[in-house]
Write a protein that holds these residues in place. Structure first.
Motif, PDB file in Angstrom:
ATOM      1  N   GLU A 130       0.829  -1.221   0.000  1.00  0.00           N
ATOM      2  CA  GLU A 130       0.000   0.000   0.000  1.00  0.00           C
ATOM      3  C   GLU A 130       0.855   1.259   0.000  1.00  0.00           C
ATOM      4  O   GLU A 130       0.431   2.309  -0.465  1.00  0.00           O
ATOM      5  N   MET A 131       2.087   1.145   0.537  1.00  0.00           N
ATOM      6  CA  MET A 131       2.975   2.312   0.531  1.00  0.00           C
ATOM      7  C   MET A 131       3.874   2.291  -0.701  1.00  0.00           C
ATOM      8  O   MET A 131       4.887   2.988  -0.745  1.00  0.00           O
ATOM      9  N   ALA A 132       3.515   1.436  -1.659  1.00  0.00           N
ATOM     10  CA  ALA A 132       4.284   1.290  -2.905  1.00  0.00           C
ATOM     11  C   ALA A 132       5.736   0.903  -2.627  1.00  0.00           C
ATOM     12  O   ALA A 132       6.651   1.294  -3.355  1.00  0.00           O
ATOM     13  N   GLY A 133       5.929   0.113  -1.560  1.00  0.00           N
ATOM     14  CA  GLY A 133       7.278  -0.347  -1.213  1.00  0.00           C
ATOM     15  C   GLY A 133       7.616  -1.641  -1.946  1.00  0.00           C
ATOM     16  O   GLY A 133       6.759  -2.276  -2.550  1.00  0.00           O
ATOM     17  N   GLU A 134       8.890  -2.016  -1.830  1.00  0.00           N
ATOM     18  CA  GLU A 134       9.368  -3.246  -2.476  1.00  0.00           C
ATOM     19  C   GLU A 134       9.521  -4.313  -1.373  1.00  0.00           C
ATOM     20  O   GLU A 134      10.357  -4.156  -0.469  1.00  0.00           O
ATOM     21  N   PRO A 135       8.721  -5.382  -1.434  1.00  0.00           N
ATOM     22  CA  PRO A 135       8.679  -6.344  -0.322  1.00  0.00           C
ATOM     23  C   PRO A 135       9.993  -7.082  -0.031  1.00  0.00           C
ATOM     24  O   PRO A 135      10.121  -7.697   1.018  1.00  0.00           O
ATOM     25  N   SER A 136      10.959  -7.021  -0.953  1.00  0.00           N
ATOM     26  CA  SER A 136      12.232  -7.706  -0.666  1.00  0.00           C
ATOM     27  C   SER A 136      13.243  -6.771  -0.019  1.00  0.00           C
ATOM     28  O   SER A 136      14.324  -7.204   0.367  1.00  0.00           O
ATOM     29  N   ARG A 137      12.924  -5.471   0.054  1.00  0.00           N
ATOM     30  CA  ARG A 137      13.918  -4.500   0.543  1.00  0.00           C
ATOM     31  C   ARG A 137      13.610  -4.093   1.981  1.00  0.00           C
ATOM     32  O   ARG A 137      12.533  -3.572   2.277  1.00  0.00           O
ATOM     33  N   VAL A 138      14.591  -4.301   2.828  1.00  0.00           N
ATOM     34  CA  VAL A 138      14.385  -4.035   4.244  1.00  0.00           C
ATOM     35  C   VAL A 138      13.975  -2.573   4.495  1.00  0.00           C
ATOM     36  O   VAL A 138      13.104  -2.299   5.333  1.00  0.00           O
ATOM     37  N   GLU A 139      14.541  -1.611   3.756  1.00  0.00           N
ATOM     38  CA  GLU A 139      14.198  -0.179   3.969  1.00  0.00           C
ATOM     39  C   GLU A 139      12.728   0.086   3.650  1.00  0.00           C
ATOM     40  O   GLU A 139      12.101   0.947   4.244  1.00  0.00           O
ATOM     41  N   SER A 140      12.175  -0.645   2.686  1.00  0.00           N
ATOM     42  CA  SER A 140      10.760  -0.457   2.342  1.00  0.00           C
ATOM     43  C   SER A 140       9.852  -1.097   3.380  1.00  0.00           C
ATOM     44  O   SER A 140       8.742  -0.624   3.633  1.00  0.00           O
ATOM     45  N   VAL A 141      10.332  -2.203   3.951  1.00  0.00           N
ATOM     46  CA  VAL A 141       9.416  -3.012   4.764  1.00  0.00           C
ATOM     47  C   VAL A 141       9.373  -2.574   6.231  1.00  0.00           C
ATOM     48  O   VAL A 141       8.307  -2.621   6.860  1.00  0.00           O
ATOM     49  N   MET A 142      10.506  -2.092   6.784  1.00  0.00           N
ATOM     50  CA  MET A 142      10.515  -1.779   8.216  1.00  0.00           C
ATOM     51  C   MET A 142       9.485  -0.702   8.612  1.00  0.00           C
ATOM     52  O   MET A 142       8.855  -0.823   9.673  1.00  0.00           O
ATOM     53  N   PRO A 143       9.275   0.349   7.792  1.00  0.00           N
ATOM     54  CA  PRO A 143       8.214   1.298   8.157  1.00  0.00           C
ATOM     55  C   PRO A 143       6.842   0.622   8.240  1.00  0.00           C
ATOM     56  O   PRO A 143       6.026   0.942   9.110  1.00  0.00           O
ATOM     57  N   ALA A 144       6.626  -0.365   7.367  1.00  0.00           N
ATOM     58  CA  ALA A 144       5.345  -1.095   7.395  1.00  0.00           C
ATOM     59  C   ALA A 144       5.247  -1.935   8.673  1.00  0.00           C
ATOM     60  O   ALA A 144       4.176  -2.049   9.281  1.00  0.00           O
ATOM     61  N   VAL A 145       6.379  -2.504   9.108  1.00  0.00           N
ATOM     62  CA  VAL A 145       6.370  -3.290  10.357  1.00  0.00           C
ATOM     63  C   VAL A 145       5.950  -2.388  11.517  1.00  0.00           C
ATOM     64  O   VAL A 145       5.116  -2.752  12.344  1.00  0.00           O
ATOM     65  N   ASP A 146       6.522  -1.173  11.570  1.00  0.00           N
ATOM     66  CA  ASP A 146       6.183  -0.245  12.661  1.00  0.00           C
ATOM     67  C   ASP A 146       4.697   0.072  12.663  1.00  0.00           C
ATOM     68  O   ASP A 146       4.047   0.067  13.711  1.00  0.00           O
ATOM     69  N   ILE A 147       4.171   0.344  11.482  1.00  0.00           N
ATOM     70  CA  ILE A 147       2.735   0.685  11.389  1.00  0.00           C
ATOM     71  C   ILE A 147       1.890  -0.486  11.882  1.00  0.00           C
ATOM     72  O   ILE A 147       0.960  -0.319  12.675  1.00  0.00           O
ATOM     73  N   ILE A 148       2.231  -1.688  11.426  1.00  0.00           N
ATOM     74  CA  ILE A 148       1.434  -2.862  11.810  1.00  0.00           C
ATOM     75  C   ILE A 148       1.526  -3.117  13.309  1.00  0.00           C
ATOM     76  O   ILE A 148       0.519  -3.393  13.968  1.00  0.00           O
ATOM     77  N   LYS A 149       2.718  -2.977  13.887  1.00  0.00           N
ATOM     78  CA  LYS A 149       2.858  -3.236  15.319  1.00  0.00           C
ATOM     79  C   LYS A 149       2.029  -2.258  16.144  1.00  0.00           C
ATOM     80  O   LYS A 149       1.530  -2.597  17.209  1.00  0.00           O
ATOM     81  N   ARG A 150       1.866  -1.039  15.641  1.00  0.00           N
ATOM     82  CA  ARG A 150       1.087  -0.040  16.388  1.00  0.00           C
ATOM     83  C   ARG A 150      -0.421  -0.185  16.155  1.00  0.00           C
ATOM     84  O   ARG A 150      -1.214   0.332  16.925  1.00  0.00           O
ATOM     85  N   ASN A 151      -0.791  -0.852  15.066  1.00  0.00           N
ATOM     86  CA  ASN A 151      -2.218  -0.893  14.702  1.00  0.00           C
ATOM     87  C   ASN A 151      -2.762  -2.315  14.563  1.00  0.00           C
ATOM     88  O   ASN A 151      -3.683  -2.556  13.789  1.00  0.00           O
ATOM     89  N   LEU A 152      -2.182  -3.236  15.308  1.00  0.00           N
ATOM     90  CA  LEU A 152      -2.585  -4.634  15.156  1.00  0.00           C
ATOM     91  C   LEU A 152      -3.952  -4.882  15.786  1.00  0.00           C
ATOM     92  O   LEU A 152      -4.150  -4.589  16.960  1.00  0.00           O
ATOM     93  N   THR A 153      -4.901  -5.383  15.006  1.00  0.00           N
ATOM     94  CA  THR A 153      -6.217  -5.729  15.551  1.00  0.00           C
ATOM     95  C   THR A 153      -6.602  -7.108  15.027  1.00  0.00           C
ATOM     96  O   THR A 153      -6.096  -7.551  13.993  1.00  0.00           O
ATOM     97  N   THR A 154      -7.520  -7.746  15.718  1.00  0.00           N
ATOM     98  CA  THR A 154      -8.007  -9.053  15.259  1.00  0.00           C
ATOM     99  C   THR A 154      -8.646  -8.903  13.890  1.00  0.00           C
ATOM    100  O   THR A 154      -8.475  -9.753  13.014  1.00  0.00           O
ATOM    101  N   ALA A 155      -9.376  -7.796  13.699  1.00  0.00           N
ATOM    102  CA  ALA A 155     -10.055  -7.589  12.409  1.00  0.00           C
ATOM    103  C   ALA A 155      -9.037  -7.547  11.272  1.00  0.00           C
ATOM    104  O   ALA A 155      -9.259  -8.128  10.201  1.00  0.00           O
ATOM    105  N   LEU A 156      -7.905  -6.883  11.509  1.00  0.00           N
ATOM    106  CA  LEU A 156      -6.877  -6.807  10.463  1.00  0.00           C
ATOM    107  C   LEU A 156      -6.333  -8.215  10.172  1.00  0.00           C
ATOM    108  O   LEU A 156      -6.215  -8.623   9.009  1.00  0.00           O
TER     109      LEU A 156
END
Ligand code: DC
Length: 251
Positions: free
Chosen positions: A73-99
């Motif tokens: 969704e952030m137009a990142g490249e899933p194999s590149r650590v620099e693209s993925v770590m911001p997504a990890v932070d977002i998910i860790k802060r917004n983790l819900t059962t619904a997600l």
């Protein structure tokens, strides 16, 4: 110890065990690890065990899928650590059962991306604490936790009380996944699903960090020719023996 499914066949064929096994779980909180490749039936099994025992359930693949979706969704490249770590932070802060239960996570492009983000060691390390904490302190008034994934018995919870490794041949797994996907992707073909599964198997088992393989003390369940209920019966029989040894409770 590894017990192949065939050695447990008696459990499936014994009608008295199928209907009447009474599980008396130990009083302390238990951790049950269910690992295996894509579409092996591990998720269905883990969910049913959790329901049967009133344990909390965590689909750890959904964590990697959520990270993959956020990366895309952030137009990142899933194999590149620099693209993925911001997504990890977002998910860790917004983790819900619904997600974690969102059908969007099951899209083929998310599956493909999830397998790429899961090969990044920094991503795995960032998700480790959450998984371990869930296993040790499961939410709600429950007797324990069931986690399914690829490395639960080997890395996340090497001291899990019971470990299952669920497998099936790639053709059987592709056919199952194909039938599920047809509802949402009517143009999908069995060949495409088989090729995706084979590629993901290769990436998940061949990666350097926490590759998919059975823990030495896992019970192996080959589900190629079994219904979901047969697999559950076999697992319940195994748990029954384990719990009996722990509690001394009789049936
Ligand atoms: O189980 P699944 O197909 O939903 O998993 C999605 C991806 O995440 C898959 O490519 C394997 C990876 N995964 C992992 O590496 N470790 C886990 N514990 C769970 C999933």
């Amino acid at each position: 110890m590894s017990i192949a499914y065939n050695k447990n066949k008696a459990a499936v064929n014994d009608p008295s065990l199928q209907d009447n096994v009474v599980l008396t779980p130990p009083l302390r909180k238990m951790i049950i690890a269910v690992d295996g490749p894509a579409a092996s039936g591990k998720g269905t099994l883990a969910r049913k065990i959790a329901e049967r025992l009133n344990y909390a359930y965590l689909d750890t693949g959904a964590l990697y899928r959520a990270v993959a979706l956020a990366t895309l969704e952030m137009a990142g490249e899933p194999s590149r650590v620099e693209s993925v770590m911001p997504a990890v932070d977002i998910i860790k802060r917004n983790l819900t059962t619904a997600l974690l239960e969102s059908p969007v996570l099951r899209k083929p492009e998310v599956s493909e991306a999830a397998s790429k983000v899961a090969a990044i060691p920094e991503v795995r390390a960032a998700l480790l604490d959450f998984q371990r904490d869930f296993a040790k302190n499961p939410p709600g008034d429950v007797g324990g936790a069931v986690l399914d994934g690829r490395d639960i018995g080997t890395v996340v919870c090497p001291n899990a009380d019971v470990k299952f490794f669920v497998t099936a041949n790639p053709e059987a797994r592709a056919e199952r996944r194909f039938k599920e996907l047809l509802w949402t992707h009517p143009l999908i073909t069995l060949e495409r699903v088989l090729s995706d599964i084979t590629q993901r198997d290769k990436r998940d088992s061949g990666r350097e960090f926490a590759p998919t393989y059975p823990a030495g003390d896992a019970y192996l369940l080959d589900t190629t020719k079994l219904s979901a209920n047969d697999v559950l019966d076999t697992a319940i029989w195994t748990l029954h023996k384990k719990f009996l040894a722990e509690t001394g409770a009789n049936i």
